[in-house]
Motif scaffolding. Structure first.
Motif, PDB file in Angstrom:
ATOM      1  N   LYS A  90     -29.687 -28.625  26.503  1.00 54.99           N
ATOM      2  CA  LYS A  90     -29.787 -27.717  27.641  1.00 54.99           C
ATOM      3  C   LYS A  90     -29.108 -26.380  27.358  1.00 54.99           C
ATOM      4  N   THR A  91     -27.954 -26.428  26.705  1.00 53.12           N
ATOM      5  CA  THR A  91     -27.222 -25.197  26.419  1.00 53.12           C
ATOM      6  C   THR A  91     -27.953 -24.353  25.383  1.00 53.12           C
ATOM      7  N   VAL A  92     -28.413 -24.992  24.301  1.00 53.94           N
ATOM      8  CA  VAL A  92     -29.118 -24.263  23.245  1.00 53.94           C
ATOM      9  C   VAL A  92     -30.412 -23.664  23.779  1.00 53.94           C
ATOM     10  N   LYS A  93     -31.156 -24.429  24.577  1.00 51.77           N
ATOM     11  CA  LYS A  93     -32.400 -23.911  25.136  1.00 51.77           C
ATOM     12  C   LYS A  93     -32.142 -22.745  26.083  1.00 51.77           C
ATOM     13  N   GLU A  94     -31.137 -22.878  26.938  1.00 51.04           N
ATOM     14  CA  GLU A  94     -30.818 -21.813  27.882  1.00 51.04           C
ATOM     15  C   GLU A  94     -30.521 -20.510  27.150  1.00 51.04           C
ATOM     16  N   ALA A  95     -29.802 -20.610  26.020  1.00 51.59           N
ATOM     17  CA  ALA A  95     -29.425 -19.410  25.281  1.00 51.59           C
ATOM     18  C   ALA A  95     -30.571 -18.857  24.438  1.00 51.59           C
ATOM     19  N   LEU A  96     -31.166 -19.693  23.598  1.00 46.53           N
ATOM     20  CA  LEU A  96     -32.127 -19.206  22.606  1.00 46.53           C
ATOM     21  C   LEU A  96     -33.550 -19.078  23.128  1.00 46.53           C
ATOM     22  N   VAL A  97     -33.867 -19.765  24.227  1.00 48.13           N
ATOM     23  CA  VAL A  97     -35.217 -19.692  24.780  1.00 48.13           C
ATOM     24  C   VAL A  97     -35.235 -18.891  26.076  1.00 48.13           C
ATOM     25  N   ASN A  98     -34.461 -19.341  27.065  1.00 46.28           N
ATOM     26  CA  ASN A  98     -34.483 -18.678  28.371  1.00 46.28           C
ATOM     27  C   ASN A  98     -33.813 -17.307  28.346  1.00 46.28           C
ATOM     28  N   LYS A  99     -32.821 -17.147  27.448  1.00 45.04           N
ATOM     29  CA  LYS A  99     -32.134 -15.853  27.347  1.00 45.04           C
ATOM     30  C   LYS A  99     -32.237 -15.328  25.917  1.00 45.04           C
ATOM     31  N   ALA A 100     -33.461 -15.375  25.405  1.00 41.81           N
ATOM     32  CA  ALA A 100     -33.701 -14.989  24.022  1.00 41.81           C
ATOM     33  C   ALA A 100     -33.340 -13.529  23.754  1.00 41.81           C
ATOM     34  N   GLU A 101     -33.538 -12.653  24.731  1.00 40.07           N
ATOM     35  CA  GLU A 101     -33.212 -11.235  24.537  1.00 40.07           C
ATOM     36  C   GLU A 101     -31.704 -11.045  24.365  1.00 40.07           C
ATOM     37  N   GLU A 102     -30.935 -11.696  25.234  1.00 43.78           N
ATOM     38  CA  GLU A 102     -29.480 -11.540  25.197  1.00 43.78           C
ATOM     39  C   GLU A 102     -28.867 -12.141  23.934  1.00 43.78           C
ATOM     40  N   PHE A 103     -29.464 -13.239  23.435  1.00 45.94           N
ATOM     41  CA  PHE A 103     -28.927 -13.906  22.246  1.00 45.94           C
ATOM     42  C   PHE A 103     -29.800 -13.637  21.019  1.00 45.94           C
ATOM     43  N   GLY A 104     -30.607 -12.574  21.066  1.00 47.00           N
ATOM     44  CA  GLY A 104     -31.611 -12.355  20.031  1.00 47.00           C
ATOM     45  C   GLY A 104     -31.121 -11.750  18.733  1.00 47.00           C
ATOM     46  N   ASP A 105     -29.977 -11.090  18.726  1.00 46.73           N
ATOM     47  CA  ASP A 105     -29.492 -10.476  17.489  1.00 46.73           C
ATOM     48  C   ASP A 105     -28.990 -11.538  16.515  1.00 46.73           C
ATOM     49  N   ARG A 106     -29.001 -11.186  15.241  1.00 46.09           N
ATOM     50  CA  ARG A 106     -28.469 -12.070  14.201  1.00 46.09           C
ATOM     51  C   ARG A 106     -27.041 -11.666  13.859  1.00 46.09           C
ATOM     52  N   TYR A 107     -26.212 -12.684  13.607  1.00 45.33           N
ATOM     53  CA  TYR A 107     -24.914 -12.390  13.008  1.00 45.33           C
ATOM     54  C   TYR A 107     -25.100 -12.446  11.501  1.00 45.33           C
ATOM     55  N   ILE A 108     -24.862 -11.338  10.837  1.00 45.64           N
ATOM     56  CA  ILE A 108     -25.048 -11.267   9.386  1.00 45.64           C
ATOM     57  C   ILE A 108     -23.688 -11.450   8.723  1.00 45.64           C
ATOM     58  N   SER A 109     -23.468 -12.627   8.146  1.00 44.00           N
ATOM     59  CA  SER A 109     -22.188 -12.891   7.495  1.00 44.00           C
ATOM     60  C   SER A 109     -22.046 -12.007   6.251  1.00 44.00           C
ATOM     61  N   PRO A 110     -20.829 -11.783   5.778  1.00 44.19           N
ATOM     62  CA  PRO A 110     -20.615 -10.860   4.655  1.00 44.19           C
ATOM     63  C   PRO A 110     -21.465 -11.151   3.430  1.00 44.19           C
ATOM     64  N   ILE A 111     -21.583 -12.415   3.041  1.00 44.99           N
ATOM     65  CA  ILE A 111     -22.333 -12.716   1.819  1.00 44.99           C
ATOM     66  C   ILE A 111     -23.809 -12.435   2.017  1.00 44.99           C
ATOM     67  N   PHE A 112     -24.345 -12.703   3.224  1.00 44.85           N
ATOM     68  CA  PHE A 112     -25.753 -12.440   3.456  1.00 44.85           C
ATOM     69  C   PHE A 112     -26.028 -10.942   3.581  1.00 44.85           C
ATOM     70  N   TYR A 113     -25.040 -10.187   4.040  1.00 43.57           N
ATOM     71  CA  TYR A 113     -25.224  -8.738   4.060  1.00 43.57           C
ATOM     72  C   TYR A 113     -25.231  -8.193   2.637  1.00 43.57           C
ATOM     73  N   ASP A 114     -24.349  -8.762   1.789  1.00 45.25           N
ATOM     74  CA  ASP A 114     -24.346  -8.345   0.382  1.00 45.25           C
ATOM     75  C   ASP A 114     -25.703  -8.607  -0.258  1.00 45.25           C
ATOM     76  N   ILE A 115     -26.358  -9.696   0.171  1.00 40.63           N
ATOM     77  CA  ILE A 115     -27.650 -10.067  -0.405  1.00 40.63           C
ATOM     78  C   ILE A 115     -28.779  -9.195   0.124  1.00 40.63           C
ATOM     79  N   SER A 116     -28.826  -8.989   1.442  1.00 44.90           N
ATOM     80  CA  SER A 116     -29.995  -8.325   2.044  1.00 44.90           C
ATOM     81  C   SER A 116     -29.790  -6.851   2.349  1.00 44.90           C
ATOM     82  N   GLN A 117     -28.546  -6.437   2.552  1.00 46.23           N
ATOM     83  CA  GLN A 117     -28.257  -5.039   2.906  1.00 46.23           C
ATOM     84  C   GLN A 117     -29.033  -4.590   4.148  1.00 46.23           C
ATOM     85  N   GLY A 118     -29.282  -5.539   5.068  1.00 46.30           N
ATOM     86  CA  GLY A 118     -29.969  -5.198   6.313  1.00 46.30           C
ATOM     87  C   GLY A 118     -31.479  -5.143   6.199  1.00 46.30           C
TER      88      GLY A 118
END
Length: 426
Positions: A69-97
């Motif tokens: 219920k909590t995951v659905k409420e956040a990622l489905v019902n409030k997809a806009e509010e929770f839509g951004d990605r957290y880019i951890s340091p190593i993944f930023y080093d890999i993708s550079q955005g």
């Protein structure tokens, strides 16, 4: 005597002084709690702050989402509010955005839309892509049969097969399993996935020199070189009337943007390389791991394997199994879904970040807060599954034996490219 030694001597030389300090700290604690409760909104529960010292939550504040219920409420019902990605340091080093997995903003939205649209237009979920999968299955079966019934490790063959399916869709052609360049690419991709979750993501400045990080970046450099060479070959042989795969579509769109004089286009080389690498990362390791879990569970539960084989013989017979047969194979379909549920190969979805201030289940979550959705808690939610820790295909069957979809079936997070690719494969 040093200043510190003098302070300690003063502190413990007089009991009244020590008592006074303790009373002062307690008073500060009470005042702090009273002030906090009056001036802040109700935040998700977590470790309490110590007076003056605080806690580790202040160093890296996250909100963990648990339960369907909590995951659905956040990622489905409030997809806009929770839509951004957290880019951890190593993944930023890999993708550079750049790319379609570890990025945010307009570039990420455009790359994700283009990837999904192109893959669907090219054949994802259609007969052309199905034929590529069936072709690769024949190569994989031949490799299995070459062992003549003797024990062997299925890891590499299954990884090669799933990587080749992605290659056929992305580049328009497959590799031979014996190709040393192909083997090295698969090895590096799997190696990076294995070691990306490290302490580096919490303390990047302190441990930027660690061996794992250097290995990831070395693998990344070699992968970029290989991808560039493959793209260059496709560019040299590009036919505007024939689209061989994802890369051809990207090259054509890139050329169109350039011819139209579009400035700062998202269709650039960095986005193309990262998108190709992301497609391999999203489709190869997860699919291969799921298939190996399927082999394991079928070996562990032979009576379920027998029921699957009986249904296939009765419905399909000696014909080639096709996606269109799935509607007539409810038990087999249920087994495939249950394998993905119990295998739980992605315990935590890609970390998200709140795009704005939001209230979830009465708790206030500030904009920019990192959010970890625990998919394990969804797939094993006792309020959603009758026997969550048991391999039970009946989870996806009604009383009449017909296949049913379950909302709590989120093996790869809802509404993600990974999830869409997995639906395509299975």
């Amino acid at each position: 005597m040093s200043l510190m030694e003098a302070f300690v001597f003063f502190l413990f030389s007089s009991p009244s002084t020590l008592l006074g300090i303790v009373v002062l700290l307690l008073a500060l604690c009470v005042v702090s709690r009273s002030f906090t409760s009056q001036t802040t909104r109700r935040e998700p529960p977590g470790p309490r702050h110590l007076p003056l010292l605080g806690n580790l939550r202040a160093l890296f504040k996250v909100v963990v989402l648990a339960g369907y219920k909590t995951v659905k409420e956040a990622l489905v019902n409030k997809a806009e509010e929770f839509g951004d990605r957290y880019i951890s340091p190593i993944f930023y080093d890999i993708s550079q955005g750049h790319g379609i997995l570890f990025a945010n903003g307009d570039s990420w939205k455009e790359m994700r839309r283009f990837a999904l649209t192109t893959l669907r237009d090219f054949g994802m979920g259609k007969r052309i892509a199905e034929d590529k999968i069936l072709e690769e299955c024949n190569y994989l079966i031949q490799m299995f049969e070459a062992h003549k019934g003797k024990p062997f490790d299925t890891t590499s063959p299954v990884n090669y097969a799933t990587s080749n399916i992605i290659s056929s869709i992305v580049y328009g052609s497959r590799f031979e399993y014996s190709d040393p360049r192909f083997r090295a690419m698969v090895k590096r991709a799997n190696e990076n996935i294995r070691i990306t979750g490290s302490v580096y993501n919490m303390f990047p400045r302190l441990v930027s020199w660690i061996k794992n990080r250097q290995l990831i970046l070395q693998n990344l450099e070699m992968n970029i070189r290989e991808i560039k060479e493959l793209i260059m070959h496709l560019k040299e042989t590009l036919n505007t009337n024939v689209y061989r795969g994802f890369v051809d579509c990207f090259l054509m769109r890139k050329q169109k943007e350039e011819d139209s004089g579009v400035l700062n286009t998202h269709y650039n080389e960095k986005n193309m390389i990262c998108s190709v690498a992301n497609l391999f990362g999203a489709g190869t390791d997860t699919t291969a791991a799921t298939l190996r879990w399927g082999l394991l569970l079928m070996a562990k539960y032979p009576h379920i394997q027998d029921q699957v084989q009986e249904e296939l013989r009765r419905v399909v017979g000696s014909s080639q199994v096709r996606v269109e047969d799935r509607k007539n194979l409810p038990y087999t379909n249920a087994v495939i879904h249950e394998i993905q549920r119990l295998a739980n190969i992605v315990p935590m979805a890609i970390p998200h970040k709140t795009a704005r201030d939001v209230t979830l289940h009465g708790y206030f979550i500030k904009e920019g807060t990192t959010v970890f959705p625990l998919l394990t808690s969804v797939l094993y939610d006792e309020s959603e599954w009758e026997s969550p820790h048991t391999f039970n295909p009946s989870h996806f069957l009604d009383k009449e034996g017909k296949f049913i979809r379950r909302d709590a079936f989120m093996p790869f997070s809802p509404s993600t490219l990974v999830s869409d690719l997995q639906c395509f494969f299975f």
